[in-house]
Write a protein that holds these residues in place. Sequence first.
Motif, short mmCIF file in Angstrom:
data_model
loop_
_atom_site.label_atom_id
_atom_site.label_comp_id
_atom_site.label_asym_id
_atom_site.label_seq_id
_atom_site.Cartn_x
_atom_site.Cartn_y
_atom_site.Cartn_z
N GLU A 66 -1.83 3.04 1.55
CA GLU A 66 -2.60 4.30 1.48
C GLU A 66 -2.14 5.12 0.23
O GLU A 66 -2.93 5.61 -0.38
CB GLU A 66 -2.56 5.32 2.76
CG GLU A 66 -3.29 4.96 4.04
CD GLU A 66 -4.67 4.62 3.72
OE1 GLU A 66 -5.48 5.28 2.99
OE2 GLU A 66 -5.07 3.66 4.09
N THR A 67 -0.89 4.75 -0.01
CA THR A 67 -0.33 5.70 -1.27
C THR A 67 0.70 4.95 -1.92
O THR A 67 1.14 3.75 -1.32
CB THR A 67 0.45 7.07 -0.63
OG1 THR A 67 1.66 6.43 0.18
CG2 THR A 67 -0.33 7.84 0.19
N GLU A 69 3.59 5.64 -2.49
CA GLU A 69 4.90 5.43 -1.75
C GLU A 69 5.17 4.38 -0.78
O GLU A 69 5.97 3.74 -0.51
CB GLU A 69 5.23 6.70 -1.03
CG GLU A 69 6.21 7.75 -1.37
CD GLU A 69 6.19 9.09 -0.94
OE1 GLU A 69 6.25 9.06 0.23
OE2 GLU A 69 6.18 10.15 -1.86
N LYS A 331 -2.04 10.51 -4.88
CA LYS A 331 -1.54 9.50 -3.76
C LYS A 331 -1.02 8.32 -4.57
O LYS A 331 -0.30 7.54 -4.05
CB LYS A 331 -2.58 9.20 -2.97
CG LYS A 331 -4.02 8.67 -3.29
CD LYS A 331 -4.60 8.26 -1.99
CE LYS A 331 -6.02 7.80 -2.40
NZ LYS A 331 -7.00 7.26 -1.36
N TRP A 332 -1.55 8.03 -5.63
CA TRP A 332 -1.05 6.88 -6.51
C TRP A 332 -0.31 7.17 -7.76
O TRP A 332 -0.10 6.29 -8.61
CB TRP A 332 -2.63 6.17 -7.15
CG TRP A 332 -3.43 5.54 -5.93
CD1 TRP A 332 -4.71 5.92 -5.70
CD2 TRP A 332 -3.02 4.62 -4.94
NE1 TRP A 332 -5.14 5.17 -4.59
CE2 TRP A 332 -3.99 4.48 -4.41
CE3 TRP A 332 -1.82 4.07 -4.70
CZ2 TRP A 332 -4.11 3.47 -3.21
CZ3 TRP A 332 -1.69 3.06 -3.60
CH2 TRP A 332 -2.96 2.90 -2.74
#
Lengths: 370, 248
Positions: A66-67, A69, A331-332
């Motif tokens: 989703e991200t 990380e 998020k990216w």
Amino acid sequence: MAAGLAAAASLPRPPPVLARRRFGFAAGLFDTWPNALVTLLLVWLLIRIGIAMWDWAIVRGVWEAETAEQCARTGGMCWAFLADRWRLILFGPYPYAQQWRPALAMVLFALLLGASLAPALWAERRSRLALGIAWPVTIAAIAALLWGGVLGLPAVPSRLWGGLPLTMILASVGVSGAFVLAILLALGRRSDMPVIRAICTGFIEFFRGVPLVALLFLASVLFPYFVPPDWTMDVLLRAQIAFALFFAAYMAEAIRGGLQAIPRGQYAACESLGLTYWQAQRRIILPQALRTVIPSLVNIFIAAFKDTSLVVIISMIDLLGAANASTAEAKWWGLYIEPYLFVALIYLAICAVMSAYSRGLERRLGLGER
Amino acid sequence: MSPVVTMRAVNKRYGPLTVLDRVSLEVARGERIVVCGPSGSGKSTLVSCINGLVDHDEGRIVVDGIEVSRAAGTLPAVRKRVAMVFQQFNLFPHLTALENCTVGPELALGIGKAEARASAMALLERVRIPEQAHKYPAQLSGGQQQRVAIARALAMRPQVMLFDEPTSALDPEMIREVLDVMVELADTGMTMIVVTHEMGFAREVAHRILFMDFGRVLQDAPPERFFAAPATDRAREFLSHILRKDAA
């Protein structure tokens, strides 16, 4: 003996074709010890790089995340990011729900270009006519798709255009405009008329001597200061003109080189046949001059295609700009390799197609070459 | 009958160098003139002035009633009447033999495609290379290329044919095939002005031989008289040199 020679001499023989020596696939790779060593070393290196790439992209590649990380866990390629953002990279800020329009426009353009570049379609009068009709129709269709405002398509102003379609528009319109202008400039620079010659030379030297970035800046930021305030011109169009003028200067010099390679006898023959200047240029001189400069013209085409990415400085979001923007979301944040690798492969693929076509063109035109 | 080409006191200089010095000449219709002389004597310049490839400085040149000048429309009119064959053939390398012969008629004479092709084909037959019609110049021998060049010139339906050393760039065994075509052309009554060192050809077809040196016409005589009695030492010298080479 003498009679035999005379008989042989009187037979019209085609001039001998000098064949190039043919080498086997592995020629020169293993013929001496040092060569074999270098070959093995390079093969080993290539294999190592290949394994590393495979490991990064596939073995450690992350498909579900989703991200950024979550992606970073394995240290492999983040496919999840591309799956999430590829449409932003390809189409930039173009409204999401309408992105089928630029996609369809690109397909139409690719089909039109593909058809126009097929030599078979130029051979026949009927298919040439069909091409002549297909061009304006397709371009009108592309314009309608992108702009909208007709046939119930919502209007999309050109400042929202972006990504690959924008890159392709900038490159194709810019290069074709530049090409036509370049031919005129090259002819003008070789003209007997001093004023024409001076204008063309001045134009070429000016636009070749100014950085493209400065020209784009001039076109977008300074242009409004130079014209009456009620004049408006689309910023895309202004950038387009700046591109065309800049690359016209380069192409003009390449074409001039080709013109200089034409022997004087060709001009004398044209004159003695009573051809006018433009008839001679169109049918005799330019066809020969342009084919000799295909390699340097393709060189400039490819450079122009890649240099369209400079429009980012006048806040247009082309393919590279969109790649840049694709990681802007929190998020990216922190992903660099994936978007740039993605667009690099797109650039590479398009340039490879251009090179391959030009190689084919050279081979085909080489037929009647001296 | 009035002459088809008239030159009156024509001068041409390149800087300090005088290449044509008060050249006067009259060529009647159907007349065949061979121009010879040492290299640098002005022969090529002389023929190139007749169709305006080279501008003359002084004097008058009149072709079929049209004065050769830079005035608008004159040169196209002159070039419709005068065709030229060059030493280096100057064929268009990107066009086939046939296309080389149709491009002039189509563009300059406005002749339709089909008609231009048909008459070009007939001309290629006349110079005996119809089977090479669809080849490119690079695929032809020198002799074949020069014959295509002759067909290309004839395709313009000229009244006068100029030849500027048409065989000088050819290998010896190819000279004959080009000269044969030129002799046949002479038999049709074409007006020809030929710069050449082929004295056999001159003896065979020329009505008059012009001997030039230092940009001047030193002798203008029928071949019998020219070969029997060269009027100047220069001509004698030139002839003995050329004939010795031919004999060898």
